[in-house]
Design a protein around this motif. Structure first.
Motif, short mmCIF file in Angstrom:
data_model
loop_
_atom_site.label_atom_id
_atom_site.label_comp_id
_atom_site.label_asym_id
_atom_site.label_seq_id
_atom_site.Cartn_x
_atom_site.Cartn_y
_atom_site.Cartn_z
N LEU A 130 7.61 5.64 3.90
CA LEU A 130 7.83 3.88 3.37
C LEU A 130 7.97 3.23 3.29
CD1 LEU A 130 5.22 1.89 2.32
CD2 LEU A 130 5.27 2.77 0.47
N THR A 155 10.12 -0.60 2.58
CA THR A 155 9.55 -2.03 1.66
C THR A 155 11.57 -2.16 1.64
OG1 THR A 155 8.57 -1.57 0.10
CG2 THR A 155 9.53 -3.71 -0.32
N ARG A 196 6.97 -4.69 4.64
CA ARG A 196 6.69 -2.87 3.90
C ARG A 196 5.64 -2.30 4.77
NH1 ARG A 196 2.58 -1.62 -0.38
NH2 ARG A 196 3.37 0.59 -1.70
N PHE A 197 6.08 -1.55 5.15
CA PHE A 197 4.98 -0.39 6.62
C PHE A 197 5.29 1.22 5.78
CE2 PHE A 197 9.42 -1.86 8.29
CZ PHE A 197 9.70 -0.67 8.81
N GLU A 226 1.06 1.59 10.23
CA GLU A 226 0.93 1.00 9.56
C GLU A 226 1.44 0.21 8.83
OE1 GLU A 226 -1.20 3.83 7.34
OE2 GLU A 226 -2.80 3.75 8.51
N LEU A 260 1.82 -2.64 6.03
CA LEU A 260 1.21 -3.55 4.87
C LEU A 260 1.13 -5.04 4.13
CD1 LEU A 260 1.07 -0.42 3.85
CD2 LEU A 260 0.84 -0.44 1.55
N GLU A 261 2.68 -5.14 4.75
CA GLU A 261 2.93 -6.54 4.55
C GLU A 261 3.71 -7.31 5.54
OE1 GLU A 261 5.35 -7.26 1.03
OE2 GLU A 261 3.56 -6.27 0.00
N ALA A 321 0.08 -7.98 9.19
CA ALA A 321 -0.36 -7.20 8.45
C ALA A 321 -1.13 -6.76 8.21
CB ALA A 321 0.52 -7.58 7.01
N GLY A 322 -2.22 -5.41 7.55
CA GLY A 322 -3.44 -4.83 8.24
C GLY A 322 -3.51 -4.30 9.33
N TYR A 355 -5.68 2.17 1.23
CA TYR A 355 -5.15 2.52 0.48
C TYR A 355 -4.70 3.90 1.44
CZ TYR A 355 -9.67 1.76 -2.54
OH TYR A 355 -10.87 1.62 -3.27
N ALA A 356 -4.12 2.55 2.54
CA ALA A 356 -2.74 3.49 2.80
C ALA A 356 -1.54 4.42 2.64
CB ALA A 356 -2.78 2.81 4.24
N ALA A 357 -0.90 3.14 1.31
CA ALA A 357 -0.06 4.45 0.64
C ALA A 357 -0.57 4.75 -0.31
CB ALA A 357 1.16 2.29 1.10
#
Length: 329
Positions: free
Chosen positions: A167, A169, A195-196, A208, A210-211, A229-230, A249-251
């Motif tokens: 992950l 950031t 963020r991925f 995936e 996230l941001e 994102a998403g 809740y992927a991360a």
């Protein structure tokens, strides 16, 4: 940037001999090999110089392997559930990264480059998680059984994912003007202020977001995919799957949690197995049972022990490294 591939040298070993050496290793690691099997192994080694060369290389690399104790590996490979055994055997041999001459003895798509993983800049063992702050301020979280190399300079910020899941950031410190890229065996993921998470699996990669967004490029070329994102996507060297919505809740793993919402027991146990050595075998009769919950990854045995409280199952430990989840009596 393409990943470095080791070319086979003049002493490269045939694939059939590679597999034979691998099979002999798993037999002998069990500590239950009979005298007849030991004799057959010695005959195999003496039958052809290529056999002996293959054995010497696989043994030399296995002695350097420190991510899985030999007795633990043996227990993981023992038993009668052949499908699970084969899966763990493939995982073990991938970790060993068996080398022949100048080339790879087990150079299959989806196998770890075990030698490089052992020498990686950052890595985690099974069940371990780790967070690293990189030179540009980016935060890199490594999930269980992961390994990365980090190559930052004036023109690039490259994270090479050798195994597992990370992950990221992205940071904005010194050097952050260069593109931040995660390279997998199948392609590259370029951060666009984001963020991925990226996961390397047997024969494909998964990202995936996230941001913000990322740009995904395949090793084989073609137009890149912009992923917002998403959203998440899986991809091979030659094709992208259809993008999909990611779970809320992927991360969760980065916070030490496994959070599931109405998943099958079989899928849940397959994910849980990533966080403990050995095998978790799920009987087909209970694999389609469904569950939801928040589970702390720090104690996988406690998670297994809790299952009979909410599902009609029993958990049987054949050995410390072989657990079966079966219908309750």
């Amino acid at each position: 940037m393409s990943a470095v591939t080791e070319a086979a040298g003049p002493m490269a070993i045939g694939e059939d001999v590679q597999q034979q050496a691998a099979e002999w290793l798993t037999v002998l690691m069990s500590d239950e090999a009979s005298e007849a099997e030991h004799a057959a192994w010695q005959r195999w080694r003496g039958a052809d110089p290529e056999h002996e060369r293959a054995w010497q290389h696989i043994e030399a690399v296995s002695q350097r392997f420190n991510g899985l104790h030999r007795s633990a590996a043996a227990q993981a490979l023992a038993g009668t559930q052949q499908k699970a055994v084969n899966g763990k055997r493939r995982q073990l041999l991938a970790w060993l990264g068996v080398v022949a001459g100048g080339g790879m003895l087990a150079a299959k798509a989806g196998a770890w480059d075990g030698v490089r993983a052992l020498r990686a800049d950052y890595r985690t063992a099974t069940g371990e998680r780790r967070e690293v702050v990189l030179g540009d301020g980016s935060v890199l979280s490594l999930n269980t059984g992961s390994a990365v190399n980090v190559r930052f300079d004036a023109s690039r910020r490259l994270i090479e994912l050798l195994a597992g899941e990370i992950l990221i950031t992205s940071g904005h410190g010194a050097g952050s003007g260069a593109p931040l890229v995660v390279a997998t065996r199948e392609g590259q993921v370029r951060a666009l202020g984001t963020r991925f998470a990226v996961r390397q699996q047997d024969d494909y990669s998964r990202v995936e977001v996230l941001e913000s967004a990322v740009e995904v490029r395949l090793r084989s070329g073609g137009a890149p995919l912009l992923l917002a994102a998403g959203r998440g996507v899986a991809f091979s060297r030659h094709a992208l799957d259809a993008p999909h919505a990611i779970g809320a809740y992927a991360a969760a793993w980065s916070r030490g949690q496994l959070i599931v919402d109405d998943v099958t027991l079989g899928d849940f146990l397959a994910d849980l197995a990533r966080y403990r050595p050995g095998v978790i075998d799920c009987a087909p009769a209970v694999s389609q049972l469904r569950l939801s919950g928040v589970f702390p990854l720090a104690d996988t045995q406690r998670i297994l022990n809790m299952l009979p409280n909410s599902l009609p199952v029993q958990v049987r430990s054949r050995t410390r490294y072989w657990v079966s989840v079966e219908p309750a009596p």
